[in-house]
Write an enzyme that holds these catalytic residues in place. Structure first.
Site, PDB file in Angstrom:
ATOM      1  N   VAL A 335      20.335 -62.505 -17.808  1.00 39.32           N
ATOM      2  CA  VAL A 335      19.094 -62.963 -17.177  1.00 39.32           C
ATOM      3  C   VAL A 335      18.992 -62.438 -15.750  1.00 39.32           C
ATOM      4  O   VAL A 335      17.917 -62.058 -15.274  1.00 39.32           O
ATOM      5  CB  VAL A 335      19.024 -64.505 -17.214  1.00 39.32           C
ATOM      6  CG1 VAL A 335      17.795 -65.004 -16.459  1.00 39.32           C
ATOM      7  CG2 VAL A 335      18.988 -65.000 -18.640  1.00 39.32           C
ATOM      8  N   ALA A 336      20.129 -62.378 -15.050  1.00 40.64           N
ATOM      9  CA  ALA A 336      20.114 -61.907 -13.668  1.00 40.64           C
ATOM     10  C   ALA A 336      19.712 -60.444 -13.567  1.00 40.64           C
ATOM     11  O   ALA A 336      19.090 -60.020 -12.587  1.00 40.64           O
ATOM     12  CB  ALA A 336      21.497 -62.104 -13.041  1.00 40.64           C
ATOM     13  N   ASP A 382     -18.468 -34.005 -12.821  1.00 40.23           N
ATOM     14  CA  ASP A 382     -19.736 -33.494 -13.318  1.00 40.23           C
ATOM     15  C   ASP A 382     -20.697 -33.399 -12.139  1.00 40.23           C
ATOM     16  O   ASP A 382     -20.570 -34.151 -11.169  1.00 40.23           O
ATOM     17  CB  ASP A 382     -20.274 -34.446 -14.386  1.00 40.23           C
ATOM     18  CG  ASP A 382     -21.503 -33.910 -15.083  1.00 40.23           C
ATOM     19  OD1 ASP A 382     -21.510 -32.713 -15.394  1.00 40.23           O
ATOM     20  OD2 ASP A 382     -22.441 -34.684 -15.318  1.00 40.23           O
ATOM     21  N   ASP A 681     -19.173 -35.383 -21.745  1.00 40.66           N
ATOM     22  CA  ASP A 681     -18.006 -35.617 -20.887  1.00 40.66           C
ATOM     23  C   ASP A 681     -16.951 -36.491 -21.553  1.00 40.66           C
ATOM     24  O   ASP A 681     -15.836 -36.603 -21.051  1.00 40.66           O
ATOM     25  CB  ASP A 681     -18.447 -36.306 -19.586  1.00 40.66           C
ATOM     26  CG  ASP A 681     -19.420 -35.478 -18.783  1.00 40.66           C
ATOM     27  OD1 ASP A 681     -19.217 -34.255 -18.707  1.00 40.66           O
ATOM     28  OD2 ASP A 681     -20.390 -36.039 -18.259  1.00 40.66           O
ATOM     29  N   ASN A 771      13.848 -65.621 -10.306  1.00 40.13           N
ATOM     30  CA  ASN A 771      13.141 -64.368 -10.605  1.00 40.13           C
ATOM     31  C   ASN A 771      11.642 -64.542 -10.794  1.00 40.13           C
ATOM     32  O   ASN A 771      10.873 -63.617 -10.545  1.00 40.13           O
ATOM     33  CB  ASN A 771      13.726 -63.722 -11.868  1.00 40.13           C
ATOM     34  CG  ASN A 771      15.026 -62.991 -11.579  1.00 40.13           C
ATOM     35  OD1 ASN A 771      15.432 -62.864 -10.434  1.00 40.13           O
ATOM     36  ND2 ASN A 771      15.688 -62.527 -12.620  1.00 40.13           N
TER      37      ASN A 771
END
Length: 941
Positions: A335-336, A382, A681, A771
């Site tokens: 997890v870290a 264009d 285009d 985190n």
């Protein structure tokens, strides 16, 4: 009713149950195998086969009308029979575009779980559950599911380019069947049908013109040609390019003038627009530079985590440590190592940038494309409606021996007519023909009718002559309409005992019918034809489309309305030459100059003639060679890639060539932005790194295919978007540095603790808290830092440059090492006088507070963070305050203590944690100060 105590009793009972060793080993094996599988996987791709576009069509423009009718077994006055049409409908299919089947919702949802970050987290959750840590496993899975559904929602808004193309066919057409004209849905048209076209009609299929009267068609959405094209029925050379096939009409274009009959030559996917749909289906959406880099970064982090986990696991078993404790360490490390909050922060930051761009009239449809603007090296644009105003404007007049300049743009009536030398003469002889020999009119700033005639009405209005008042003074008697064969138009007006004749048309044609011209005093004089032809050539060389105006006065008794009107088209008096063009937007020149300053090339791609394109390019400050589509066709892909940087303007290009240009630029290492508004285009918009469509003049298909839509159709808005994109990328670098230094610190802390005979200071849930919650708000706040001053004076960043250079990685490792040493020192200090739970809470809090100070390191990489912008970002200070308050709640709120395994801290320990955490900022500021001193000393030497 179930009480809280009962729930906690059941949970504690479950957590206390021992798990068999085989289950633990199996869970660890799943974790390792999952990481290895994802790291070495091949990227899953769904290959969608492009719809077939049929066999090679005959060169219908190279046939006569009679040959085309014969080839398609049709009769002009009868059309097809209903039975024959039904049989052909079975053979050719309906007149609609093939659709690519949409990606099913279940596959979209499943694809959200293919990310290696998600797989590693799932493996960690399974491992946590296998060893009895149900709470941590459940929290990890909740995070995974939330991320998956957020990604699913984004992808569910998939682009529907082919669906937009299909909507364009929702038309009725006037078709001749069994000798009678009838209205039919365009889907029922088949090759061989005779279709009747009137002014304002959308063309329902590709067809060969078999009868035409004063027919003009707006083909700007297909060829890029800004001026309506005159059509005729004569056969043409087979090698004629698409833009010059004046005897053909194509699906989805509009009739601006006249009436015609056409025989349908192609329907559905066999039409020109169908071929474009095929090109569009073949174009794949590529990943943005940031997505590629973050994907690679995540793989490296997963590999590092895997190696550390294996090393620690083996060494722990070698030392005889309990298997359960070793498994907990493996979960914490997994997890870290993963920046769980990174995807969410990237999404939020891009979304904030998207809203800022929307306020500046640039709507981004795909979030990840925002940062692509920051590394754009070439903008292919264009001309019509993007660099120009898409409104024909009279710019120059040669009248009575003088050159006149007309100010103002488009259909705005503000502007003046001024002689370049000397005083203005009497302009009435000039302006009356412009207002009277005209079938269009102005309504609320828009032209109803032919755009060129609208420009002439605006010119007359600038001189004080309105069409309504002029007609009241000189009523029209009859008209000789414009035709592609004679190339002029004439109107006849009663003026007392006389009839005034006004003529406008091609200069060479009109001059051949003139015998006199107005001199400097406005009186008839001998015609100086060669001199006028020279003036015409000079005006045309500047990119102007030139019209000649002439007049004639007849005695009323010598004029008959039912007489052959061509009889009166001789011995005319030449009045003036009018030069018209679709003018550049006034702000575009400065925008192009800013692009050049920012190291971005601008290339114009247009369907206009070479001389017109060159004149517009010079006026806008565009440099480089001017190449026509026919010249481009002679270059193979390698030759085009070699010469592409030298070319500034591409004239007379066709849709496939636009795609070739974009691909050649990408092959040369450029990051390409392509702008456009028409169907022509669309494939290039999809092939470019970022497609930019026009919101006002753009077709539905162009808007659907593009990743960004300009609501003001203004090229200058692109430059603002590029600046915003560069700022967004800078901000993402800030929070990537911020989050990765956190991950490095967490890995070093978790990995080092067992080696120092210390308990692992964090649980998996605490690491998720760090985190996502603790890192998330400050990182998001970094995402709204304003763009750096001077960002548009730097060259575009290299999309292949790594996010983490060795120097940057060294800095992040230093931050992480400082956090690890400080956290472990606090953990050791806490264990000396307090229980393990209290010491772990103190270490956990210290690590969180490290992030509060580290956010300032991430914000300013090269200069001191204590600059004049230190307090500029209010959201950052609000985020920091929120983080501290949330951590206080996690430590002191009883319910949170149960979830996060924390204990209440004493005030003195909070002060110690703050003091230790501040070291990461203090040391970094000392390093920057020493660097500054060293540089200063070097300059003194």
């Amino acid at each position: 009713m179930i009480s809280y105590d009962k729930v906690m009793f059941v949970l504690s009972d479950v957590l206390s149950q021992p798990m068999p060793a085989w289950a633990i080993v199996a869970a660890i094996f799943i974790l390792i195998a999952g990481v290895l599988f994802i790291y070495g996987r091949r990227r899953y791709r769904v290959a969608a086969e492009a719809p077939a576009t049929g066999s090679q069509a005959p060169a219908w423009h190279g046939m006569s009308a009679e040959q085309a009718l014969q080839e398609l077994a049709s009769v002009q006055i009868e059309g097809l029979s209903q039975a024959e049409a039904a049989e052909r409908l079975k053979r050719y299919g309906p007149n609609k575009l093939a659709e690519k089947p949409p990606k099913p919702a279940w596959l979209l949802l499943l694809s959200q779980f293919k990310s290696f970050l998600i797989v590693v987290l799932i493996a960690a959750a399974l491992l946590a559950a296998a060893i009895g840590d149900i709470t941590d496993g459940a929290v990890i899975l909740v995070v995974v599911i939330i991320n998956a559904f957020l990604g699913f929602y984004q992808e569910f808004q998939a682009e529907q380019s082919l669906a937009a193309l299909k909507k364009m066919l929702a038309l009725q057409a006037e078709v001749r069947r069994d000798g009678r004209n009838r209205e039919l849905p365009v889907e029922q048209l088949v090759p061989g049908d005779i279709v009747i076209l009137d002014a304002g009609d959308k063309i329902p299929a590709d067809g060969r013109i078999i009868a035409a009267h004063a027919l003009e068609v707006d083909e700007s959405s297909l060829t890029g040609e800004s001026i309506p094209v005159a059509k005729q029925i004569q056969r043409l050379p087979e090698h004629s390019p698409l833009a010059e096939r004046s005897n053909m009409v194509y699906m989805n274009n509009a009739v601006t003038r006249g009436r015609a009959e056409m025989i349908v030559t192609a329907t559905g996917m066999d039409t020109e627009i169908g071929r474009l749909a095929g090109l569009l289906a073949q174009a794949e959406d590529g990943e943005t530079p940031l997505q590629i880099q973050l994907d690679g970064l995540g793989k490296r982090l997963a590999l590092i985590a895997l190696l550390v986990i294996i090393g620690l696991f083996v060494s722990a078993l070698w030392r005889g440590e309990p298997l359960i404790q070793t498994a907990f360490t493996a979960i914490a490390l997994a997890v870290a190592a993963i920046p769980e909050g990174l995807p969410a922060v990237v999404t939020v930051t891009l979304a904030l940038g998207m809203h800022r761009l929307a306020r500046q009239r640039a709507i981004v449809k795909r979030l990840a494309a925002v940062e692509t603007l920051g590394c754009t090296t070439v903008i292919c644009t264009d001309k019509t409606g993007t660099l120009t105003v898409n409104q024909m404007t009279a710019r120059s007049v040669f009248y009575q021996g003088r050159n006149y300049h007309i100010s103002g743009e488009g259909y705005d009536l503000d502007g003046t007519i001024s002689a370049e030398a000397g005083h203005n003469g009497n302009l009435s002889n000039l302006l009356l023909p412009l207002a009277l020999c005209n079938n269009s009119h102005l309504h609320d700033g828009q032209v109803v009718g032919d755009p060129m005639e609208g420009a002439l009405l605006v010119l007359a209005a600038k001189g004080g002559i309105g069409k309504k008042e002029a007609l009241a003074q000189l009523p029209r008697l009859v008209e000789l309409p414009f035709d592609a064969e004679h190339k002029f138009m004439a109107t006849f007006h009663r003026d007392g005992d006389h009839v005034k004749v006004f003529v406008k048309g091609a200069p060479e044609v009109v001059l051949n019918r003139c015998t006199a011209m107005l001199d400097n005093d406005g009186k008839p004089a001998l015609l100086r034809k060669d001199e006028l032809l020279t003036v015409n050539k000079t005006m045309a060389a500047t990119g102007l489309r030139v019209l000649a105006v002439a007049e004639k006065t007849l005695p009323a008794d010598r004029f008959a309305v039912d007489h052959d009107l061509f009889h009166y088209m001789a011995e005319l008096t030449f009045v003036a030459l009018i030069g018209l063009m679709d003018p550049p937007r006034p702000e575009v020149r400065d925008a192009i100059a800013l692009c050049r300053q920012a190291g971005i090339e601008v290339k114009m791609i247009t369907g206009d003639q070479k001389v017109t394109a060159k004149a517009i390019a010079q006026e806008l400050g565009l440099t480089g060679e001017v190449v026509e589509g026919l010249e481009l066709a002679d270059l193979d892909d390698e030759a085009l890639a070699r010469h592409i940087d030298k070319i500034g303007v591409f004239a007379r290009t066709e849709p496939e060539q636009k795609v070739r240009i974009v691909k050649a630029l990408k092959a040369d290492g450029h990051v390409v932005a392509m702008t456009g508004d028409g169907v022509n285009d669309t494939p290039a918009l999809k092939s470019a790194d970022i497609g930019i469509a026009m919101g006002i003049t753009g077709t539905d298909v162009a808007k659907e295919a593009a990743t960004m839509v300009l609501t003001d159709d203004n090229f200058a808005t692109i430059v603002k978007a590029v600046k915003e994109g560069r700022g967004i990328y800078d901000n993402m670098i800030k929070f990537v540095r911020f989050q990765l230094s956190t991950n490095i610190g967490a890995i070093l802390t978790v990995a080092s603790a067992p080696l120092l005979n210390l308990p692992v200071p964090f649980t998996a849930v605490q690491l998720l808290w760090i985190n996502i919650i603790m890192d998330g708000p400050p990182a998001m706040a970094l995402g709204i830092d304003p763009a750096r001053p001077g960002s548009m004076t730097e060259a575009p960043r290299d999309p292949n440059a790594p996010i983490l250079s060795w120097r940057r990685l060294g800095n992040l490792f230093t931050y992480g090492l400082t956090m690890a040493i400080g956290t472990l020192a606090i953990l050791y200090y806490g264990l000396q006088t307090n229980p393990t739970g209290y010491a772990a809470t103190l270490a956990f809090t210290t690590f969180v507070l490290f992030q509060v100070f580290n956010v300032f390191n991430a914000r300013a990489e090269r200069i001191t963070t204590f600059n004049r912008h230190f307090f500029a970002n209010r959201m950052l200070w609000l985020a920091i305050t929120s983080v501290v308050l949330l951590q206080i709640a996690a430590v002191h709120w009883p319910l949170a203590q149960t979830v996060f395994h924390t204990a209440a801290l004493k005030p003195a320990d909070w002060l110690i944690a703050f003091a230790v955490a501040s070291s990461v900022l203090v040391f970094e500021e000392l390093r920057k100060f020493l660097q500054f001193i060293v540089k200063w000393l070097k300059t003194k030497k």
